[in-house]
Structure formats: structure tokens, C-alpha cells
Motif scaffolding. Structure first.
Motif, PDB file in Angstrom:
ATOM      1  N   TYR A 115       5.429   3.513   1.849  1.00 15.80           N
ATOM      2  CA  TYR A 115       4.619   2.312   1.624  1.00 15.80           C
ATOM      3  C   TYR A 115       4.841   1.290   2.734  1.00 15.80           C
ATOM      4  CZ  TYR A 115       8.896   0.331  -0.545  1.00 15.80           C
ATOM      5  OH  TYR A 115      10.169  -0.125  -0.803  1.00 15.80           O
ATOM      6  N   CYS A 121       0.862  -1.180   0.000  1.00 14.15           N
ATOM      7  CA  CYS A 121       0.000   0.000   0.000  1.00 14.15           C
ATOM      8  C   CYS A 121       0.898   1.230   0.000  1.00 14.15           C
ATOM      9  CB  CYS A 121      -0.910   0.002   1.230  1.00 14.15           C
ATOM     10  SG  CYS A 121      -1.972   1.463   1.323  1.00 14.15           S
ATOM     11  N   VAL A 160      -2.716   0.525  -4.023  1.00 14.56           N
ATOM     12  CA  VAL A 160      -2.029  -0.750  -3.837  1.00 14.56           C
ATOM     13  C   VAL A 160      -1.379  -1.101  -5.165  1.00 14.56           C
ATOM     14  CG1 VAL A 160      -2.245  -3.206  -3.309  1.00 14.56           C
ATOM     15  CG2 VAL A 160      -3.630  -1.539  -2.056  1.00 14.56           C
ATOM     16  N   LEU A 205      -8.408   0.831   4.556  1.00 17.77           N
ATOM     17  CA  LEU A 205      -8.675   1.597   3.340  1.00 17.77           C
ATOM     18  C   LEU A 205     -10.131   2.038   3.210  1.00 17.77           C
ATOM     19  CD1 LEU A 205      -6.551  -0.362   0.708  1.00 17.77           C
ATOM     20  CD2 LEU A 205      -5.912   1.639   2.040  1.00 17.77           C
ATOM     21  N   PHE A 210       0.920  -4.858   2.257  1.00 16.74           N
ATOM     22  CA  PHE A 210      -0.546  -4.879   2.234  1.00 16.74           C
ATOM     23  C   PHE A 210      -1.037  -6.286   2.553  1.00 16.74           C
ATOM     24  CE2 PHE A 210      -4.606  -5.495  -0.012  1.00 16.74           C
ATOM     25  CZ  PHE A 210      -5.356  -4.487   0.600  1.00 16.74           C
TER      26      PHE A 210
END
Length: 298
Positions: A257, A170, A242, A189, A260
Motif C-alpha cells: 500500500y 491505496c 482505498v 486509478l 492515497f
């Protein structure tokens, strides 16, 4: 003339003409003087005319031989070029490679791969042609390119493919609240401004399934075909996204980042025409590309 002259006979004639004597020609060809004499006698017999005269103690071509000497020189030159080129290919110094790829790869990851590859193949020339996946597959099926790098490939009888799964992360702007997380869960999210890949892509469908199962609904603000474009948009504060870690790393100085979860790998396919015999250059490049993804593979 009922038979064709042999290459060694033509080499003997050219060498004698160049050196003016059997002795020096034999030394140049690394054979004996009698062997040179036999080659020339056989050549004269097969051509139907004498190829050499002696003038002032020096062997010179006959008038008839002078007609064919330019052709002999061209033929031997072409054969030397073939030999030299073959040796260069064997020694990894020459050749051409054509690669079709996704647009993002052409400007992010591939330049480093090509730079490293050319250190091994210094005289190789390379064509990089970026385009959408559909066009890449058309080119590979039509054997217009040696290999291709694409995604969302479902198989084709005229294409050999290798699937490579790359980790996704992410990405978010510098200073975003996600910077305090060790990893970003799909639930984080919910209602986030989200930059996503095209809706008809297999990666979007996989990511959408994760959102659906987690009952989250990101605010979708931009749809883009390329991960590199998503990185640029996130770096400028448009939202989060993503993308493959491969692309995120390229922008690590401009965005942040985290891993994820749950894992949604990005499936990259390395493809080539199945009915076109690959060159050593092509196979080596494909191996170089696969190796370049080793630290990002799932």
C-alpha cells in the motif's frame, strides 16, 4: 421492635458467637470490650429479646438469636462481597464491559486493544458484539451496550460521540505497478479494477466525489461493507482499493500500500449512551481505543 438493628450491632453479635467471648470479639472488631457490650445490649433492647447466654464459661446465642443468625451471616456476607467488588473496581481488577463494533474491528484491530486493556484490568470480562452501523446505533440508543465503534454516524440526541479521522491508503497486490510509486493519486486509478465499500456509505460518497473531480472511472468489480474484506480480496489479486491504513497494516505481509491523494479520511465514531452514566471501565476502554489510533489519525 420499633427500630431496626444497626449493622455494627449485628457484626458484634456475629463476632461474639464466632469467638465465644467479648474480649476476642472486641479484638476482631478493633473496638473496646465495653463498646461490644453496649452494642449487644442495644441490640437486645431493639429486638425485644436477649441475644446471648453464658454456658460453661462461654457466650452462646440464645434460642431466639439462633433463628436470625443465618440471616445475619448472609447479610454480612453480601456486604463483604459489595465491599470487595467495589475495591476491585477501584483497583482496576474487576467488572464487565460490553462493546458493539463494526465487524472488521472485531477481527482486526480490537483484539490487540482488548489484550492491552486486560493487562490493566485483569479480572474484567468483555463482550464484543459486531454488527452493521444501524444495529450498533439501535443498541447504544437502547443502552444495551456500554460503548460502540461505528462509522457514518450523523448524530443522535441520545448518543454522545467522538469522531476520529483515520488516514486512508491505496492497497494493491504484491508486484503491482503501483509499487514503484511513493503515493497513489486518484488519477492512477482510472480503469483499474476496484474493490469499493457499499454505495450508501459516507466514505464511498467522499471517494466518488474525488474520482468525479479527477475525471477518473475505476472499473468497480466488488462492493463490500468491510475494509477487511476488501483487503482480503486485494491480497488475492482481485483488484485495488482505498481503505483505512489501520486495516491495511493488518495485511501488510500479504499486500502492498501507499498513501492515497487527495486525502479522504475514514471517519470512525466512538459512541456511548448519553443518559447512562459510564463506568470507569468504559471510560478507560474508550481512552485506550482512542490512544490505539494515534499513529493513524489525520
Amino acid at each position: 421492635m420499633t427500630t431496626r438493628p444497626r449493622l455494627r450491632q449485628l457484626e458484634a453479635l456475629k463476632s461474639v458467637v464466632d469467638h465465644g467471648s467479648m474480649t476476642r470479639a472486641a479484638k476482631s472488631l478493633e473496638i473496646s470490650q465495653p463498646a461490644v457490650s453496649r452494642l449487644l445490649a442495644d441490640l437486645s433492647s431493639e429486638l425485644g429479646f436477649a441475644v446471648l447466654d453464658r454456658k460453661d464459661g462461654r457466650l452462646v446465642p440464645t434460642q431466639e438469636a439462633n433463628y436470625i443468625l443465618p440471616d445475619i451471616a448472609r447479610l454480612l456476607g453480601v456486604l463483604k462481597n459489595i465491599t470487595d467488588t467495589s475495591q476491585n473496581v477501584h483497583d482496576k481488577t474487576a467488572g464487565h464491559l460490553s462493546v458493539a463494533c463494526l465487524p472488521g474491528f472485531a477481527t482486526s484491530h480490537l483484539p490487540a486493544v482488548v489484550t492491552k486493556f486486560l493487562k490493566t484490568w485483569p479480572d474484567v470480562t468483555i463482550t464484543l458484539e459486531p454488527d452493521r452501523p444501524e444495529r450498533i446505533l439501535e443498541w447504544i440508543v437502547g443502552e444495551q451496550y456500554d460503548c460502540g465503534i461505528t462509522d457514518g454516524f450523523d448524530g443522535h440526541p441520545a448518543i454522545e460521540s467522538t469522531r476520529l479521522s483515520v488516514r486512508t491508503v491505496c492497497i494493491f497486490p504484491k508486484g503491482h505497478r503501483f509499487q514503484d510509486l511513493k503515493q497513489v493519486d486518484a488519477r492512477h486509478l482510472d480503469e483499474e479494477r476496484f474493490v469499493h465499500t457499499r454505495r450508501d456509505s459516507s466514505f464511498y460518497r467522499s471517494l466518488h466525489d474525488v474520482f468525479r473531480k479527477a475525471s477518473v472511472n475505476p472499473t468497480q468489480v466488488v462492493e463490500t461493507r468491510q475494509f477487511t474484506a476488501a483487503c482480503e480480496l486485494v491480497a488475492q489479486g482481485v483488484g485495488v482499493s482505498v481503505v483505512s491504513e489501520l486495516d491495511a497494516q493488518t495485511y501488510k505481509d500479504r499486500l502492498d500500500y501507499r498513501p492515497f491523494v487527495p486525502s479522504v479520511p475514514h471517519e470512525i465514531c466512538l459512541v456511548r449512551p448519553i443518559h447512562k452514566r459510564p463506568s470507569k471501565i468504559t471510560l478507560d476502554f474508550m481512552e485506550e481505543f482512542k490512544a490505539s489510533l494515534s499513529e493513524f489519525k489525520v
